[in-house]
Design a protein around this motif. Structure first.
Motif, PDB file in Angstrom:
ATOM      1  N   VAL A 230       0.865  -1.179   0.000  1.00 55.19           N
ATOM      2  CA  VAL A 230       0.000   0.000   0.000  1.00 55.19           C
ATOM      3  C   VAL A 230       0.902   1.229   0.000  1.00 55.19           C
ATOM      4  O   VAL A 230       1.603   1.498   0.976  1.00 55.19           O
ATOM      5  N   LEU A 231       0.890   1.958  -1.098  1.00 54.74           N
ATOM      6  CA  LEU A 231       1.692   3.173  -1.242  1.00 54.74           C
ATOM      7  C   LEU A 231       0.962   4.364  -0.622  1.00 54.74           C
ATOM      8  O   LEU A 231      -0.238   4.286  -0.343  1.00 54.74           O
ATOM      9  N   GLU A 232       1.676   5.459  -0.467  1.00 55.13           N
ATOM     10  CA  GLU A 232       1.072   6.673   0.088  1.00 55.13           C
ATOM     11  C   GLU A 232      -0.153   7.104  -0.718  1.00 55.13           C
ATOM     12  O   GLU A 232      -1.176   7.492  -0.144  1.00 55.13           O
ATOM     13  N   VAL A 233      -0.061   7.064  -2.039  1.00 54.01           N
ATOM     14  CA  VAL A 233      -1.189   7.464  -2.885  1.00 54.01           C
ATOM     15  C   VAL A 233      -2.399   6.568  -2.624  1.00 54.01           C
ATOM     16  O   VAL A 233      -3.542   7.031  -2.626  1.00 54.01           O
ATOM     17  N   HIS A 234      -2.159   5.285  -2.359  1.00 57.88           N
ATOM     18  CA  HIS A 234      -3.251   4.358  -2.051  1.00 57.88           C
ATOM     19  C   HIS A 234      -3.893   4.701  -0.706  1.00 57.88           C
ATOM     20  O   HIS A 234      -5.125   4.726  -0.588  1.00 57.88           O
ATOM     21  N   ALA A 235      -3.059   4.957   0.297  1.00 65.77           N
ATOM     22  CA  ALA A 235      -3.565   5.299   1.632  1.00 65.77           C
ATOM     23  C   ALA A 235      -4.345   6.606   1.602  1.00 65.77           C
ATOM     24  O   ALA A 235      -5.391   6.733   2.253  1.00 65.77           O
ATOM     25  N   ASP A 236      -3.853   7.586   0.846  1.00 70.09           N
ATOM     26  CA  ASP A 236      -4.542   8.877   0.750  1.00 70.09           C
ATOM     27  C   ASP A 236      -5.921   8.729   0.120  1.00 70.09           C
ATOM     28  O   ASP A 236      -6.904   9.306   0.590  1.00 70.09           O
ATOM     29  N   LEU A 237      -5.995   7.953  -0.971  1.00 66.83           N
ATOM     30  CA  LEU A 237      -7.288   7.755  -1.639  1.00 66.83           C
ATOM     31  C   LEU A 237      -8.225   6.951  -0.751  1.00 66.83           C
ATOM     32  O   LEU A 237      -9.412   7.289  -0.624  1.00 66.83           O
ATOM     33  N   GLN A 238      -7.714   5.923  -0.101  1.00 67.98           N
ATOM     34  CA  GLN A 238      -8.543   5.121   0.805  1.00 67.98           C
ATOM     35  C   GLN A 238      -9.129   5.998   1.903  1.00 67.98           C
ATOM     36  O   GLN A 238     -10.321   5.903   2.211  1.00 67.98           O
ATOM     37  N   ALA A 239      -8.314   6.871   2.473  1.00 68.69           N
ATOM     38  CA  ALA A 239      -8.795   7.765   3.536  1.00 68.69           C
ATOM     39  C   ALA A 239      -9.898   8.688   3.014  1.00 68.69           C
ATOM     40  O   ALA A 239     -10.890   8.929   3.706  1.00 68.69           O
ATOM     41  N   ALA A 240      -9.742   9.194   1.796  1.00 71.56           N
ATOM     42  CA  ALA A 240     -10.753  10.074   1.212  1.00 71.56           C
ATOM     43  C   ALA A 240     -12.067   9.329   0.994  1.00 71.56           C
ATOM     44  O   ALA A 240     -13.153   9.863   1.261  1.00 71.56           O
ATOM     45  N   VAL A 241     -11.994   8.097   0.515  1.00 70.83           N
ATOM     46  CA  VAL A 241     -13.200   7.297   0.283  1.00 70.83           C
ATOM     47  C   VAL A 241     -13.876   6.969   1.615  1.00 70.83           C
ATOM     48  O   VAL A 241     -15.095   7.141   1.759  1.00 70.83           O
ATOM     49  N   ASP A 242     -13.090   6.521   2.576  1.00 66.27           N
ATOM     50  CA  ASP A 242     -13.657   6.179   3.886  1.00 66.27           C
ATOM     51  C   ASP A 242     -14.329   7.390   4.528  1.00 66.27           C
ATOM     52  O   ASP A 242     -15.425   7.288   5.085  1.00 66.27           O
ATOM     53  N   GLU A 243     -13.679   8.547   4.432  1.00 65.87           N
ATOM     54  CA  GLU A 243     -14.242   9.771   5.010  1.00 65.87           C
ATOM     55  C   GLU A 243     -15.549  10.160   4.323  1.00 65.87           C
ATOM     56  O   GLU A 243     -16.540  10.474   4.990  1.00 65.87           O
ATOM     57  N   ALA A 244     -15.563  10.113   3.012  1.00 62.95           N
ATOM     58  CA  ALA A 244     -16.761  10.496   2.260  1.00 62.95           C
ATOM     59  C   ALA A 244     -17.928   9.556   2.552  1.00 62.95           C
ATOM     60  O   ALA A 244     -19.080   9.985   2.619  1.00 62.95           O
ATOM     61  N   GLU A 245     -17.629   8.286   2.733  1.00 62.45           N
ATOM     62  CA  GLU A 245     -18.670   7.282   2.964  1.00 62.45           C
ATOM     63  C   GLU A 245     -19.043   7.150   4.434  1.00 62.45           C
ATOM     64  O   GLU A 245     -20.069   6.550   4.751  1.00 62.45           O
ATOM     65  N   GLY A 246     -18.195   7.661   5.323  1.00 59.72           N
ATOM     66  CA  GLY A 246     -18.464   7.522   6.747  1.00 59.72           C
ATOM     67  C   GLY A 246     -18.345   6.093   7.237  1.00 59.72           C
ATOM     68  O   GLY A 246     -18.983   5.694   8.214  1.00 59.72           O
ATOM     69  N   ARG A 247     -17.529   5.298   6.531  1.00 59.10           N
ATOM     70  CA  ARG A 247     -17.324   3.889   6.874  1.00 59.10           C
ATOM     71  C   ARG A 247     -16.021   3.420   6.235  1.00 59.10           C
ATOM     72  O   ARG A 247     -15.476   4.079   5.347  1.00 59.10           O
ATOM     73  N   ALA A 248     -15.533   2.296   6.711  1.00 57.44           N
ATOM     74  CA  ALA A 248     -14.363   1.686   6.080  1.00 57.44           C
ATOM     75  C   ALA A 248     -14.829   0.955   4.819  1.00 57.44           C
ATOM     76  O   ALA A 248     -15.649   0.046   4.895  1.00 57.44           O
TER      77      ALA A 248
END
Length: 141
Positions: free
Chosen positions: A83-101
């Motif tokens: 998991v690269l930084e770009v992957h972690a950043d996008l995952q965090a954005a998706v999780d935040e927008a959805e309000g879930r993991a």
């Protein structure tokens, strides 16, 4: 100009996002991805990285809750599980927008290309970090 709509969401992008149905796939890709030769429908967001593009898109785009994983990423060649930084950043954005993991998984480079070619829409960014390529499955409202 539209009130409460992120200015990155131009008319063409909003139209395509609205036309997508449940289960359709959206590809958000970096500057190295062969978007023009791969996409059935292409919107280019110049001067924008994938995380910024995704944050804007996710203000109007629901991520699927019936399919896991609903988020796929291009993994580094030969080390797809990293998991690269770009992957972690996008995952965090998706999780935040959805309000879930939101469940995610890596794809091998050529498998990612194959699946992106079948995506309803490809959004090309100028993301400079390698392997900044993602597939999101649209959910329901």
């Amino acid at each position: 100009m539209l009130k409460t709509i992120d200015p990155l969401l131009n008319g063409a992008l909003l139209g395509h996002l609205a036309d997508m149905g449940h289960g359709d796939v959206l590809a958000i890709v970096d500057r190295n991805f062969p978007a023009a030769s791969t996409a059935r429908r292409l919107v280019t967001l110049s001067g924008v990285d994938v995380t910024t593009a995704a944050r804007a898109i996710l203000t109007v785009f629901p991520v699927d809750t019936f399919v896991e994983p609903a988020l796929l990423r291009m993994g580094p060649v030969g080390d797809e599980g990293t998991v690269l930084e770009v992957h972690a950043d996008l995952q965090a954005a998706v999780d935040e927008a959805e309000g879930r993991a939101v469940a995610s998984a890596p794809l091998e480079r050529f498998e990612f290309y194959r699946r992106a070619a079948g995506a309803y829409l490809v959004v090309a960014t100028t993301e400079a970090r390698p392997y900044g390529c993602f597939l999101l499955v649209k959910g329901v409202v």
